[in-house]
Write a protein that holds these residues in place. Structure first.
Motif, PDB file in Angstrom:
ATOM      1  N   PHE A 254       0.832  -1.195   0.000  1.00 48.76           N
ATOM      2  CA  PHE A 254       0.000   0.000   0.000  1.00 48.76           C
ATOM      3  C   PHE A 254       0.871   1.250   0.000  1.00 48.76           C
ATOM      4  O   PHE A 254       0.740   2.139  -0.846  1.00 48.76           O
ATOM      5  CB  PHE A 254      -0.897  -0.070   1.233  1.00 48.76           C
ATOM      6  N   GLU A 351       0.706  12.948   1.426  1.00 51.29           N
ATOM      7  CA  GLU A 351       0.406  12.700   2.842  1.00 51.29           C
ATOM      8  C   GLU A 351       1.069  11.468   3.434  1.00 51.29           C
ATOM      9  O   GLU A 351       0.440  10.715   4.191  1.00 51.29           O
ATOM     10  CB  GLU A 351      -1.112  12.554   3.046  1.00 51.29           C
ATOM     11  N   ARG A 354       0.497  10.795   7.133  1.00 52.54           N
ATOM     12  CA  ARG A 354      -0.820  10.367   7.588  1.00 52.54           C
ATOM     13  C   ARG A 354      -1.080   8.901   7.224  1.00 52.54           C
ATOM     14  O   ARG A 354      -1.696   8.152   7.971  1.00 52.54           O
ATOM     15  CB  ARG A 354      -1.924  11.227   6.968  1.00 52.54           C
ATOM     16  N   LEU A 355      -0.618   8.496   6.034  1.00 47.27           N
ATOM     17  CA  LEU A 355      -0.980   7.174   5.546  1.00 47.27           C
ATOM     18  C   LEU A 355      -0.235   6.063   6.265  1.00 47.27           C
ATOM     19  O   LEU A 355      -0.718   4.953   6.388  1.00 47.27           O
ATOM     20  CB  LEU A 355      -0.729   7.082   4.041  1.00 47.27           C
ATOM     21  N   PHE A 356       0.964   6.371   6.709  1.00 45.16           N
ATOM     22  CA  PHE A 356       1.702   5.353   7.452  1.00 45.16           C
ATOM     23  C   PHE A 356       2.423   6.052   8.593  1.00 45.16           C
ATOM     24  O   PHE A 356       3.228   6.940   8.362  1.00 45.16           O
ATOM     25  CB  PHE A 356       2.709   4.648   6.545  1.00 45.16           C
ATOM     26  N   PRO A 357       2.112   5.690   9.825  1.00 49.04           N
ATOM     27  CA  PRO A 357       2.692   6.415  10.962  1.00 49.04           C
ATOM     28  C   PRO A 357       4.220   6.474  10.862  1.00 49.04           C
ATOM     29  O   PRO A 357       4.877   5.447  10.728  1.00 49.04           O
ATOM     30  CB  PRO A 357       2.264   5.569  12.168  1.00 49.04           C
TER      31      PRO A 357
ATOM     32  N   GLY B  14      -3.766   3.705  -2.588  1.00 48.51           N
ATOM     33  CA  GLY B  14      -3.884   2.269  -2.814  1.00 48.51           C
ATOM     34  C   GLY B  14      -4.722   1.898  -4.020  1.00 48.51           C
ATOM     35  O   GLY B  14      -4.767   0.734  -4.412  1.00 48.51           O
ATOM     36  N   TRP B  37      -7.106  11.722  -3.516  1.00 47.52           N
ATOM     37  CA  TRP B  37      -8.059  11.733  -2.405  1.00 47.52           C
ATOM     38  C   TRP B  37      -8.136  13.049  -1.649  1.00 47.52           C
ATOM     39  O   TRP B  37      -9.176  13.380  -1.091  1.00 47.52           O
ATOM     40  CB  TRP B  37      -7.739  10.582  -1.439  1.00 47.52           C
ATOM     41  N   ASN B  38      -7.048  13.815  -1.655  1.00 48.02           N
ATOM     42  CA  ASN B  38      -7.087  15.064  -0.885  1.00 48.02           C
ATOM     43  C   ASN B  38      -7.232  16.307  -1.760  1.00 48.02           C
ATOM     44  O   ASN B  38      -7.064  17.410  -1.296  1.00 48.02           O
ATOM     45  CB  ASN B  38      -5.841  15.179   0.011  1.00 48.02           C
ATOM     46  N   PHE B  57      -6.739  -1.334  -4.063  1.00 50.40           N
ATOM     47  CA  PHE B  57      -6.767  -1.746  -2.657  1.00 50.40           C
ATOM     48  C   PHE B  57      -6.686  -0.484  -1.810  1.00 50.40           C
ATOM     49  O   PHE B  57      -5.651  -0.214  -1.209  1.00 50.40           O
ATOM     50  CB  PHE B  57      -5.573  -2.640  -2.327  1.00 50.40           C
ATOM     51  N   PHE B  59      -6.377   1.842   0.989  1.00 50.77           N
ATOM     52  CA  PHE B  59      -5.918   1.584   2.360  1.00 50.77           C
ATOM     53  C   PHE B  59      -5.622   0.104   2.578  1.00 50.77           C
ATOM     54  O   PHE B  59      -5.772  -0.437   3.660  1.00 50.77           O
ATOM     55  CB  PHE B  59      -6.928   2.105   3.393  1.00 50.77           C
ATOM     56  N   GLN B  60      -5.209  -0.561   1.501  1.00 53.89           N
ATOM     57  CA  GLN B  60      -4.804  -1.965   1.542  1.00 53.89           C
ATOM     58  C   GLN B  60      -5.874  -2.873   2.131  1.00 53.89           C
ATOM     59  O   GLN B  60      -5.572  -3.896   2.746  1.00 53.89           O
ATOM     60  CB  GLN B  60      -3.495  -2.125   2.331  1.00 53.89           C
ATOM     61  N   ARG B  62      -7.446  -2.620   4.622  1.00 47.65           N
ATOM     62  CA  ARG B  62      -7.309  -2.788   6.068  1.00 47.65           C
ATOM     63  C   ARG B  62      -8.672  -2.652   6.730  1.00 47.65           C
ATOM     64  O   ARG B  62      -9.497  -1.882   6.285  1.00 47.65           O
ATOM     65  CB  ARG B  62      -6.331  -1.748   6.629  1.00 47.65           C
TER      66      ARG B  62
ATOM     67  N   MET C  18      -3.266   0.064  13.108  1.00 44.11           N
ATOM     68  CA  MET C  18      -2.833   1.467  13.021  1.00 44.11           C
ATOM     69  C   MET C  18      -3.787   2.284  12.147  1.00 44.11           C
ATOM     70  O   MET C  18      -4.195   3.379  12.506  1.00 44.11           O
ATOM     71  CB  MET C  18      -1.412   1.548  12.461  1.00 44.11           C
TER      72      MET C  18
END
Lengths: 763, 279, 171
Positions: A254, A351, A354-357, B14, B37-38, B57, B59-60, B62, C18
């Motif tokens: 991702f 971003e 935001r998408l991955f800490p 994704g 998206w933003n 996918f 956000f994969q 999740r 997360m």
């Protein structure tokens, strides 16, 4: 304690793979006791995986140059010219690697990061990645280690689909073989390919402009952690110890997908503004390798500040931050003046944080005129070495000892075609691969013309509006490898070439991955040398693009040693080759499904009595045989030329190469590929029960043609003859025997599904 | 300034089918733009005439496929535009987002009334790629801007998903016909609930559902991967297989449109009709 | 023993947890937990020798627990997997697909491999940790609201149309 003892102690304490003489060499470079970071950096750079220290002298035999080669082996991926369309020159970018050891231990993550790494190698040349292949070798799924083999197979396929499908790169299949020699050491070889505009190739070194303008190094992607620590050395050591399992990286498709999109925008901006830059993915050796290599290959030094590296685990020691192999990261060398703008694309437009800490792009280093590699952590210098030492490398002359296998042939060869074919079709190697491919997304990007299994090679139409098609296939026969390492290398090239040629495409480049046991063993090193000689020999014979005097170039590849079991047994010598071809007009590409009853089946390539490693011997006689089919370079070339000429003339209705199971299996596979509402079969016109005619794996092709087209060929080559006809009956037969294919279709299609995924082990 | 209708293709983190989807929209005579998206402001300023949520996918997957994407701010805008009647298409992961947004079946707007659950096939779990045949529901053919040109012949398209099984609350089972848009069938148009004709165990063989007005369509198969005739496999049976095979080695294969093109032609045709009515 | 369950978690931080937490923070900032943990949860129904049979299965099939990346424990045990932070008030919710190929396939595989077991059921276990001032009743109420996706802007962790939702009693 003298220096030697001290070095010995560090090697032991840090589980380094380097030898004591190597450590002494390092101490000589820095002129003192090396720092922990220096130890780990050089341990990686001098690992077999990165340095090719055993293989380099042997690999020089491979033909790597040809008129179409833009970038040969050396950078992250190889590049050849592909086509010109609407005034734009397009190049093909290819890379090929192994991820064997990680996949044996953690199949899902190992296979996933295998794709992740290879795809990054193609991305970082500035290319759009348009395909990947997996070349898989597993143990015997119903043998003594069947349980584990099946779990590994399930895991590897899961890793491939979970990662690859999410990336948005079509999976163009590849091949899968089962052989007990891989029980303790599976092979997961991965190939990625992509396309780049010739004037927009990115390179993995800081450009010469950095001598006159301040350049900085941007690290972008996932925050650094410790999960991959030591992965590069891990890839080159025996699979004996469980303590090393933490070395396998955790992949995140991702984040990779988002990063690729952001990279695309960044690279486009740099090219539009005509700003030279360097770009490289982080693989083995992490930050330490990427920073030192970008600088060294550009003739500069670099000063890296580890405090600027985003990390996800507080308190990591400097050598871990610098050498960890956290996935999904890239390094970018750009002028300081545009750095902020680039950081903004990653961090604000896309971003990342935001998408991955913890993910983000940051400036972590500055290039210097002083040719020194300097790393600072919390104000303390943790590495300081002349930069050219890092990339200088290291070479060993390994001992090689000829160890040919004694040829033993079976005493009798009973033939009962319906029963023999049944056995071969329902063997692990003969059964349909569709249960595996059904997990793969082969069609994302909308460029796929032939999916896995529809033709001998996958064919895609990668450049929008352009009719040039790309064909790709990867091959390598472990059963040949076990008996004759030279021929295994030669036929790996030969079969991949045939598969590409069968679709009507002209091979333009090849890549290889050389999978062997421990190179310190002279017999293993001999197998390796013979394999390379075989590949080189075949490539010199199969330069189909610009004539026989020019080779088919090997433009990228990888060597994987130490593939062996706990007991020290090596895998069968496994040279695996991928061949890439171009068909100028993809509408002329030919698949393998029989089309029309009454058409003739033309055999290309006389049959010889050479059954070593053949599917017939293995499945029907339980014997591996001895005499592997010879590689007849001139004949291979002429046959390929003839098949290409037929494709050019548009007279091939369907084509399939002859490999495992021989002519009879090839004919059956052409029938099995037909439409379910227009089933076809083959009636053979001779050789009713001659095993050589039916099952010999002497290389060749079958071509379906209209009878008048065959008659119309004015000069028929000696190696071509009509051996059967297409029927409207879903069967294969001669006038004295017949196998109805509807009787085996279901079992053939689902065999691997039942054994591997459903654990149905009735036999 | 062009007067072609503009279709916004949304890129979630994704997504991975946005480029080919935008490309087939353009090939169908409309404009297409991809919005990240933003890019809310850019999206609303460009006043698109229709929206497509592409495959991938987001956000994969999740938590659950489409669940996180549905809660992105950009979906507020899509939600309101959908209610105002603008055509919205979700393909695969886009369909999962639409379901998790409560836009389909949309009996009560914004309420989650359906789910795209994990495929349910005997002896198999996880992702499945294969070609299937589809049929459009009669009412849907009449009212949905995405389906008006589909016709009555079964059409081959590929699926590629792990979560594509439409399910509904039991109490709603008697009103499914209102939202039926596309169903799986064989090459002769015969529906059965058995694998592989129904490839994932979807309720009533549903491959796509729509809202009551038909402007919002959520479909699991990928029409953009069957847009060109050359994308169809050589072994596809039925009339589309005949058409494809008749073009073997014919240069016309390169430009010939496939069954997936019908979805995008439907939309172009719908806009033509609207602009004629406006005049 | 009629049922033995195990909890399996990733040794590395769970990316799904997360993402879920950051999404909940955005849509429900007031009721969102401070911590969120995700586990695979396997229930083994009527294993012949109880925990011994289950342990044998778990050690045998690395698809269920891969020891190289996951750790596991019997649930209801000492809770050794729960990572620290006793300060928080924890609520647990189990999300199970109403129809589930994974469970069916594993039931088939185990029975075919001669394990004496009636069936196996797969779920996802979410653990939500709230600040210490939260009462247990409130933690449970919030958890249920954050789990059940009823509207686009209400709930995330489960879609009640296709999934069963069970708030677990505190041990």
């Amino acid at each position: 304690m003298d220096l030697r003892d001290k070095l010995k102690e560090v090697i032991k304490e840090r589980s380094l793979a380097m030898t004591i003489p190597e450590a002494e060499k390092l101490a000589g470079y820095v002129g003192r006791m090396p720092t922990p970071l220096e130890f780990h950096l050089f341990d990686t750079m001098w690992s077999e995986h990165c340095s090719y220290k055993s293989s380099k002298p042997v690999l020089r035999q491979l033909p790597t140059q040809a008129s179409n080669v833009v970038v040969g082996p050396g950078e992250d991926a190889g590049i050849v010219r592909f086509c010109t369309f609407s005034g734009v020159e397009w190049d093909l970018v290819v890379a090929h690697e192994s991820h064997n050891h990680p996949s044996q231990v953690l199949p899902v993550e190992g296979a996933a990061t295998g794709i992740g790494g290879i795809v990054r190698d193609v991305y970082c040349m500035g290319a759009k990645v348009t395909g990947s292949l997996d070349l898989l070798r597993f143990g015997d799924p119903t043998g003594v280690s069947g349980e584990r083999t099946r779990a590994i197979c399930r895991g590897v396929v899961e890793g491939i689909w979970k990662y690859g499908n999410a990336l948005g790169v079509p999976n163009l299949g590849g091949d899968t073989r089962f052989h007990e020699g891989y029980d303790d050491n599976c092979l997961v070889n991965v190939v990625a390919l992509g396309f780049v505009r010739h004037d927009r190739i990115a390179h993995s070194f800081v450009p010469e402009e950095a001598h006159t303008e301040q350049y900085v190094l941007i690290l972008t992607g996932k925050p650094t952690d410790d999960t991959g620590f030591g992965g590069a050395t891990f890839a080159s050591a025996d699979l004996s110890d469980t303590a090393e399992k933490g070395a396998v990286q955790v992949a995140d498709p991702f984040l990779k997908r988002v990063l690729s999109e952001a990279n695309r925008v960044v690279l486009e901006m740099l090219f539009e503004k005509e700003i030279p830059f360097g770009f490289k993915d982080l693989g083995a050796g992490g930050i330490a390798c990427v920073t030192s290599e970008l600088a060294a290959h550009g003739g500069l030094g670099i000063h890296v500040d580890l405090d600027e590296v985003p990390i996800s685990i507080p308190g990591l020691p400097p050598e871990v931050i610098a050498c960890a192999e956290t996935q999904e990261r890239y390094g970018l060398a750009v002028p300081e003046s545009v750095a902020e703008e680039i950081l903004d694309i990653y961090n604000t437009s896309f971003e990342l944080p935001r998408l991955f800490p913890g993910a983000s792009a940051s400036i972590i280093g500055r290039f210097t005129e002083d040719p020194v590699y300097k790393v600072v952590h919390r104000g303390i210098e943790v590495a300081f070495t002349p930069i050219n030492c890092i990339t200088e490398g290291i070479v060993y002359d390994r001992e090689s000892k000829s160890s040919p296998v004694e040829v033993i042939e079976p005493d009798i060869r009973p033939v009962d075609p319906p029963s023999d074919l049944r056995k071969m079709l329902l063997s692990h190697d003969g059964a349909s691969r569709s249960p595996i491919w059904s997990y793969y997304d082969s069609e994302v990007q909308g460029t796929t013309h032939f999916r896995p299994g529809e033709a001998d090679a996958c064919v895609t139409v990668p450049i929008k509006g352009c009719k040039a098609g790309l064909a790709v296939s990867g091959d390598g026969n472990p059963w040949f490898g076990q008996l004759e390492p030279f021929l295994a290398g030669a036929h790996a090239v030969g079969e991949a070439v045939r598969n590409v040629v069968a679709t009507g495409a002209v091979p333009i480049a090849a890549t290889d991955c050389l999978n062997y046991g421990n190179p310190e063993k002279p017999d293993v090193f001999w197998q390796f040398c013979r394999g390379v000689e075989g590949i080189a020999h075949a490539c010199r014979n199969l330069g189909l693009e610009s004539g026989r005097e020019h080779p088919l170039p090997i433009v990228s590849g990888n060597v994987s040693f130490y593939n062996q079991s706990l007991s020290g047994g090596s895998i069968p010598p496994s040279p695996i080759v991928a061949v890439f071809g171009r068909i100028d007009d993809f509408t002329r590409a030919t698949d393998m499904s029989l089309k029309t009853q009454g058409n003739v089946i033309v055999l290309i390539g006389p049959r010889e009595d050479e059954f070593g490693g053949s599917l017939y011997y293995r499945s029907c006689l339980g014997h591996s045989g001895g005499k592997v089919p010879l590689f007849r370079g001139e004949l291979e070339y002429e046959m390929a030329r003839f098949v290409l000429d037929c494709a050019e003339a548009g007279i091939s209705q369907s084509v399939h190469d002859i490999s495992e199971g021989g002519l009879a299996m090839a004919a059956v596979e052409m029938a099995l590929a037909t439409r379910k509402d227009a089933r076809r079969g083959v009636i053979l016109s001779k050789g009713f029960t001659d095993p050589v005619f039916l099952y010999s794996e002497t290389p060749g092709y079958l071509i379906e043609m209209l009878p008048e087209d065959w008659e119309g060929i004015s000069v028929k080559p000696d190696f071509a003859s009509v051996i059967g006809r297409v029927t409207a009956d879903f069967s294969i037969s001669s006038d004295i025997w017949k196998l109805n294919l509807s009787e085996v279709l279901e079992e053939y299609s689902t065999l691997l599904d039942r054994i591997i995924w459903r654990e149905e082990l009735s036999e | 300034m062009t007067n072609k209708p503009l279709v916004a293709v949304l890129q979630f983190p994704g997504s991975n089918c946005e480029y080919e989807t935008a490309s087939v929209v353009r090939e169908s005579g409309m404009d297409a733009m991809i919005f990240r998206w933003n890019q809310l402001k850019e999206l609303s300023d460009s006043r698109p005439d229709a929206f497509i949520l592409p495959g991938g996918f987001s956000f994969q997957d999740r938590v659950r496929a489409g669940a996180v994407g549905a809660k992105e701010e950009i979906m507020d805008l899509v939600f309101n535009e959908a209610l105002s009647g603008k055509p919205v298409l979700g393909i695969c992961n886009g369909a999962q987002i639409l379901v998790e947004s409560g836009l389909v079946p949309g009996w009560e707007n914004g309420r989650i009334e359906s789910a795209l659950a994990a495929n349910h096939i005997h002896g198999r779990s996880g992702y499945l790629s294969r070609w299937v045949f589809l049929r459009a529901n009669e009412r849907a053919l009449k009212i949905s801007p995405w389906l008006r040109m589909i016709g009555n012949d079964p059409i081959p398209v590929p699926i590629a998903h792990a979560e594509g099984r439409f399910v509904f609350a039991e109490k709603d089972n008697n009103r499914i016909s209102e939202c039926m848009a596309l169903t799986y069938c064989d090459e002769n148009g015969i529906e059965t609930a058995d694998y592989p004709v129904n490839p994932n165990g979807s309720f009533m063989n549903l491959a796509g559902i729509m809202n009551r007005e038909g402007n919002v369509l959520a479909m699991m198969p990928h029409p953009e991967r069957a847009f060109w005739m050359w994308q169809i496999p050589p072994w596809i049976p039925g009339t589309w297989g005949d058409r494809r095979n008749s073009l073997q080695h014919d240069p016309a294969l390169a430009g010939s449109k496939g069954p997936g093109a019908l979805f995008f032609r439907s939309l172009a045709d719908y806009f033509e009709l609207i602009s004629r009515e406006d005049q | 023993m009629t049922e033995v369950s195990i909890e399996v978690r990733l040794k590395a931080p769970d990316p799904a947890a997360m993402t879920a937490l950051s999404t909940l923070k955005r849509i429900n900032p007031d009721t969102c937990p401070g911590r969120l943990e995700r586990y695979d949860y396997w229930r083994f129904i009527r294993p012949l020798d109880g925990k011994r049979t289950v342990e044998e299965i778990v050690l045998h099939f690395h698809d269920i627990v891969n020891p190289n990346k996951q750790s596991w424990s019997f649930s209801g045990g000492s809770g050794i997997l729960l990572s620290g932070d006793e300060e928080l008030v924890w609520a647990e919710v189990l999300v199970t697909d109403k129809v589930d190929s994974i469970s069916e396939n594993w039931t088939d595989i185990l029975r075919r491999n001669k394990y004496e077991i009636e069936k196996v059921m797969y779920s996802v276990l979410w653990r939500l940790g709230y600040s210490s001032g939260t009462s247990m009743a409130e933690a449970r109420e919030r958890t249920l609201a954050l789990t059940i996706t009823s509207y686009r802007d209400h709930g995330l962790l489960a879609n009640p149309v296709s999934q069963n939702i069970n708030l677990l009693d505190q041990a």
